[in-house]
Write a protein that holds these residues in place. Sequence first.
Motif, PDB file in Angstrom:
ATOM      1  N   GLY A  93       0.813  -1.214   0.000  1.00  0.00           N
ATOM      2  CA  GLY A  93       0.000   0.000   0.000  1.00  0.00           C
ATOM      3  C   GLY A  93       0.847   1.265   0.000  1.00  0.00           C
ATOM      4  N   TYR A  94       1.928   1.269   0.787  1.00  0.00           N
ATOM      5  CA  TYR A  94       2.831   2.414   0.774  1.00  0.00           C
ATOM      6  C   TYR A  94       3.525   2.554  -0.585  1.00  0.00           C
ATOM      7  N   GLY A  95       3.808   1.436  -1.246  1.00  0.00           N
ATOM      8  CA  GLY A  95       4.385   1.489  -2.582  1.00  0.00           C
ATOM      9  C   GLY A  95       3.446   2.131  -3.588  1.00  0.00           C
ATOM     10  N   VAL A  96       2.143   1.849  -3.449  1.00  0.00           N
ATOM     11  CA  VAL A  96       1.150   2.486  -4.333  1.00  0.00           C
ATOM     12  C   VAL A  96       1.131   3.995  -4.107  1.00  0.00           C
ATOM     13  N   LEU A  97       1.222   4.424  -2.841  1.00  0.00           N
ATOM     14  CA  LEU A  97       1.277   5.858  -2.552  1.00  0.00           C
ATOM     15  C   LEU A  97       2.494   6.494  -3.223  1.00  0.00           C
ATOM     16  N   ALA A  98       3.642   5.815  -3.190  1.00  0.00           N
ATOM     17  CA  ALA A  98       4.840   6.329  -3.857  1.00  0.00           C
ATOM     18  C   ALA A  98       4.624   6.446  -5.360  1.00  0.00           C
ATOM     19  N   LEU A  99       3.925   5.481  -5.955  1.00  0.00           N
ATOM     20  CA  LEU A  99       3.654   5.515  -7.390  1.00  0.00           C
ATOM     21  C   LEU A  99       2.795   6.715  -7.761  1.00  0.00           C
ATOM     22  N   VAL A 100       1.729   6.959  -7.005  1.00  0.00           N
ATOM     23  CA  VAL A 100       0.831   8.082  -7.293  1.00  0.00           C
ATOM     24  C   VAL A 100       1.582   9.410  -7.175  1.00  0.00           C
ATOM     25  N   ALA A 101       2.370   9.560  -6.117  1.00  0.00           N
ATOM     26  CA  ALA A 101       3.112  10.805  -5.924  1.00  0.00           C
ATOM     27  C   ALA A 101       4.132  11.031  -7.039  1.00  0.00           C
ATOM     28  N   THR A 102       4.780   9.970  -7.485  1.00  0.00           N
ATOM     29  CA  THR A 102       5.774  10.093  -8.548  1.00  0.00           C
ATOM     30  C   THR A 102       5.136  10.526  -9.863  1.00  0.00           C
ATOM     31  N   VAL A 103       4.027   9.902 -10.228  1.00  0.00           N
ATOM     32  CA  VAL A 103       3.337  10.260 -11.470  1.00  0.00           C
ATOM     33  C   VAL A 103       2.907  11.722 -11.439  1.00  0.00           C
ATOM     34  N   PHE A 104       2.345  12.153 -10.324  1.00  0.00           N
ATOM     35  CA  PHE A 104       1.902  13.545 -10.211  1.00  0.00           C
ATOM     36  C   PHE A 104       3.083  14.509 -10.307  1.00  0.00           C
TER      37      PHE A 104
END
Length: 489
Positions: A444-455
């Motif tokens: 779940g924390y990895g998904v948060l990192a993915l969203v922040a990176t894309v943005f």
Amino acid sequence: MAGRVRAIAGWSADGKFVSFRPSGDQVARCPRCAATSGHVDVRCAIRTFRDSGRLRTTERHGPMHDVTPALNQARRGRTTRLAFISAVVSLVAAFAAVGSTIPLFNIYRAEDGFTNAGISLTVVAYSAATLITLLTMGRLSNHLGRRPTSIASLGLLVLGCLLLLNVHDIGILIAGRLLMGLGAGLASSSLTSYIVDAAPARPAWLATVASSQTVMLGLAVGAVASGALVQFGPWPRELVYLVAVGFLLLSAALVAVSPETATPSPGAWSSLRPQVRVPARVRRLLPVAAAVFLATWATGAFYQAFVPALVEDQLHTRSPLVLGLVFAAYMGPSALGAPLGGRFTSAAAQRLGMIVYLAGWAGIITAIATGTLVLFIAATIVAGASQGIAISAATRGLLHGSTLADRAPIFSVIYLLCYSGAAVPALVSGRLSTTFSLPQIALGYGVLALVATVFTVIAARNPHPDTSGNSQHGSNHDEPHRHPDLTRP
């Protein structure tokens, strides 16, 4: 008009300020006009200064007391350097005390029956206390001065350490971490502003890196030192806090003998009203900066709340020192990665940092799935170094053109975002820890990192160039590091 060359003062080639006043038949000669200590056609005051390690001279006609400002400026330079060193040391000591608790979490779990959910609540308590402090006291150092508020923050941390000397109940651990949060919040605003105020003009990136990355360095030092003391020293549950108290008291003494950089002003009580503010000129940079801060500090909270259990259950080691090293592997490289970001504009550095950060998270998840400690540490180092690039770049953009009065509120906003990123995911994850496994929570924390990176990749922008003349520009980038009143080209 006759006069005398009474003194020569300036910087020697080895960087020391020296002065020479001739007496008797000694002669001080002006290399520019051949004036001597005898009578000459003009009264010359000679200032010598260092240029590329060589002494050069400038000539100024007027009374000899004009040399006095140069002497005063040298003294101010020495005391300002003391203030910078004291502020950096104090911020490291403050967050070393905060990080010292991490290697003890597994001991508390094993000996006192603390759960992952309970330990995650200590992270939430710490972060919430820091948030409250930043909201109410983030501007206090502008009115009371940097020194009093810095010393108060160190005092709160001392109280937290003393309370944690006898932890056998989760409530005591939460209360101690709450006191640490209050102290860390006040330190985050006052000491970081103190660092920026007193930082030398060169290198230009020093103020930003020291203010944004000293926190990470302190957490890393505290975790490793604590792990070593817990594993090899006597009194494993108490010694680390006694050592932390000693360094905090030493830091308070250093600050007490350092000069003040902010003139006290009225309005301290009114400043306690919560205010979240950044200058309008950089407000458009806030969404991307928020994404960077939230994602990276959420990972920091993950390492505090869940990595102790992950290291023991998934990576099969109970060593407190290894646990401290794992935590430091994320926090420490951040300080090394930060100067790399200074080679790029803030937008480019944020994009680069977050892309590499996401790659680090991919390695972390893979290591947890395979139970590989070496890969876990390597991926943690990559994520830590890359977050340093992203965080310092975001900080640099928000500090664009900042004045002395701007800095404490700006840092309050920065750390408000940081600790929100730590508290909210930790609270949610703590509640979910009874339902989901630790590898699933890590995903779940990895998904948060993915969203922040894309943005960040899509929306990162540089600050507008300052056309008002109120900021100092670097040679390659459009983000100034400090206000020109405090620095010189």
